[in-house]
Enzyme design. Structure first.
Site, mmCIF file in Angstrom:
data_model
loop_
_atom_site.group_PDB
_atom_site.id
_atom_site.type_symbol
_atom_site.label_atom_id
_atom_site.label_comp_id
_atom_site.label_asym_id
_atom_site.label_seq_id
_atom_site.Cartn_x
_atom_site.Cartn_y
_atom_site.Cartn_z
ATOM 1 N N ARG A 84 0.902 -1.103 -0.138
ATOM 2 C CA ARG A 84 0.234 -0.074 -0.065
ATOM 3 C C ARG A 84 1.000 1.226 -0.085
ATOM 4 O O ARG A 84 0.576 2.209 -0.470
ATOM 5 C CB ARG A 84 -0.820 0.101 1.378
ATOM 6 C CG ARG A 84 -2.087 -0.964 1.243
ATOM 7 C CD ARG A 84 -3.080 -0.886 2.336
ATOM 8 N NE ARG A 84 -3.966 0.362 2.164
ATOM 9 C CZ ARG A 84 -4.517 0.980 3.275
ATOM 10 N NH1 ARG A 84 -4.578 0.096 4.574
ATOM 11 N NH2 ARG A 84 -5.146 1.855 3.091
ATOM 12 N N CYS A 96 -1.165 6.181 8.860
ATOM 13 C CA CYS A 96 -1.406 5.107 8.071
ATOM 14 C C CYS A 96 -2.728 5.514 7.241
ATOM 15 O O CYS A 96 -2.787 6.514 6.509
ATOM 16 C CB CYS A 96 -2.100 4.240 9.214
ATOM 17 S SG CYS A 96 -3.519 4.701 10.356
#
Length: 278
Positions: free
Chosen positions: A174, A232
Site C-alpha cells: 500500500r 496510516c
C-alpha cells in the site's frame, strides 16, 4: 499501576493481579471482521467494558478522513460510559494485535489520562494462557473522566510534510501504491518512510523489546531526539507505531487524518504521482 514509570504495556499475567483496581476497555474491532459487541458478549476479560471504535473513538467520516478524531465531549461521554475515571488506571485490549487498543491508548493520553496501558498479546494472548473469561453484555459503573490537555502529540495536514521523519504504518504494497483496497487513491505522502505495524510484533503477537524496536525504527532515522510522526490509512493503525516508538523511547506524534484525509484535497502531492486517480 503507573504507566509513566512502567511503560505503556501490561502483561496478561500482571493484569490478572490488577483486576478490580483498573478500568478495562475492550476495543474489539477489525475491518470486515466479526461485530464487536457480539464477540464481546461471547467472552471478555472480567470486568471489561466494550468500546466501539467507530462510535466512541472516531468522529463521522468525511473531509477529516475515515476515522477523524471524535469531538472532545463525545469522547469524554464515551469514556464515562465505559467507567473511566481520572484517578483510576486504564488497561485497553482488542482482538487485532493491539491496533485498535493503541488508538484508545493514544486518545486517552491525548485527552489527559495519565495512566493507560495496552494489554500485550491482546485478547488472543489472554485466551492462550487460559485466563478467566466473563460472558454477557457486561455492566460497569459510570466514570468521571474529564477530557483535558494531555501528552499525546499530533500534527495536521498543514504540518505533516515538515516532520523530520514521517512514518507510514501501512503494509509495504500500500505504501508503494501497488494496491489500495480501502481508499480511492493509492500511494503515500511524499517524503514518508515505511515501517509497517507487523514489524512491531514477535511471531507470538507480543510487542518486541525496547532494544529491538529501537533498531527497527533507527533504520529510518526515528531515533531519540528526532522529529517523528506516524500516519496510516485512517489514523488508527498508525497509533500502533506511535505505541511501539514509545516503548523504544522515541516520542512520536500522530497524524490523525492520515492518508484518507490527505487525499481529499487534490492539490496535495501524492507519491508516486501517477497513482492519483480521479
Amino acid at each position: 499501576m503507573a504507566a509513566s514509570s512502567a511503560g505503556p504495556l501490561v502483561t496478561a499475567e500482571a493484569l490478572t493481579r490488577l483486576l478490580g483496581d483498573v478500568s478495562v476497555l475492550d476495543v474489539r474491532y477489525r475491518l470486515g471482521g466479526p461485530a464487536g459487541p457480539e464477540e464481546f458478549a461471547s467472552g471478555h476479560v472480567p470486568g471489561a467494558a466494550f468500546v466501539d471504535l467507530d462510535r466512541d473513538l472516531a468522529g463521522p467520516p468525511g473531509a477529516g478522513g475515515r476515522h477523524p478524531l471524535p469531538a472532545v465531549g463525545a469522547f469524554q461521554a464515551a469514556m464515562r460510559r465505559a467507567g473511566v475515571c481520572n484517578d483510576r488506571p486504564v488497561v485497553v485490549y482488542d482482538d487485532w494485535a493491539g491496533h485498535a487498543a493503541a488508538r484508545a491508548w493514544w486518545l486517552l493520553r491525548h485527552h489527559g489520562h495519565r495512566d493507560v496501558r495496552v494489554l500485550d498479546g491482546a485478547w488472543s494472548g489472554w485466551r492462550a494462557l487460559g485466563l478467566a473469561v466473563e460472558t454477557g453484555p457486561g455492566s460497569v459503573p459510570g466514570g468521571d473522566f474529564s477530557a483535558g490537555p494531555g501528552t499525546s502529540a499530533m500534527v495536521d495536514a498543514a504540518a505533516v510534510q515538515r516532520v523530520g521523519v514521517l512514518i507510514d504504518a501501512r503494509a509495504p504494497e500500500r505504501f508503494r501504491g501497488e494496491t489500495e483496497p480501502v481508499d480511492p487513491v493509492a500511494g503515500h505522502i511524499p517524503g514518508a518512510v515505511n515501517v509497517p505495524t507487523s514489524r512491531n510484533l514477535t511471531d507470538q503477537g507480543l510487542f518486541r523489546s525496547a532494544e529491538e524496536l529501537r533498531a527497527v525504527y533507527a533504520e529510518v532515522g526515528a531515533v531519540p531526539g528526532a522529529d517523528v510522526a506516524a500516519y496510516c490509512g485512517s489514523g488508527v493503525t498508525a497509533a500502533h507505531d506511535v505505541l511501539a516508538l514509545e516503548i523504544a523511547g522515541v516520542p512520536a506524534a500522530l497524524y490523525p487524518g492520515s492518508w484518507s484525509e490527505w487525499i481529499t484535497d487534490p492539490t496535495r502531492p501524492v507519491s508516486p504521482a501517477s497513482r492519483r486517480r480521479t
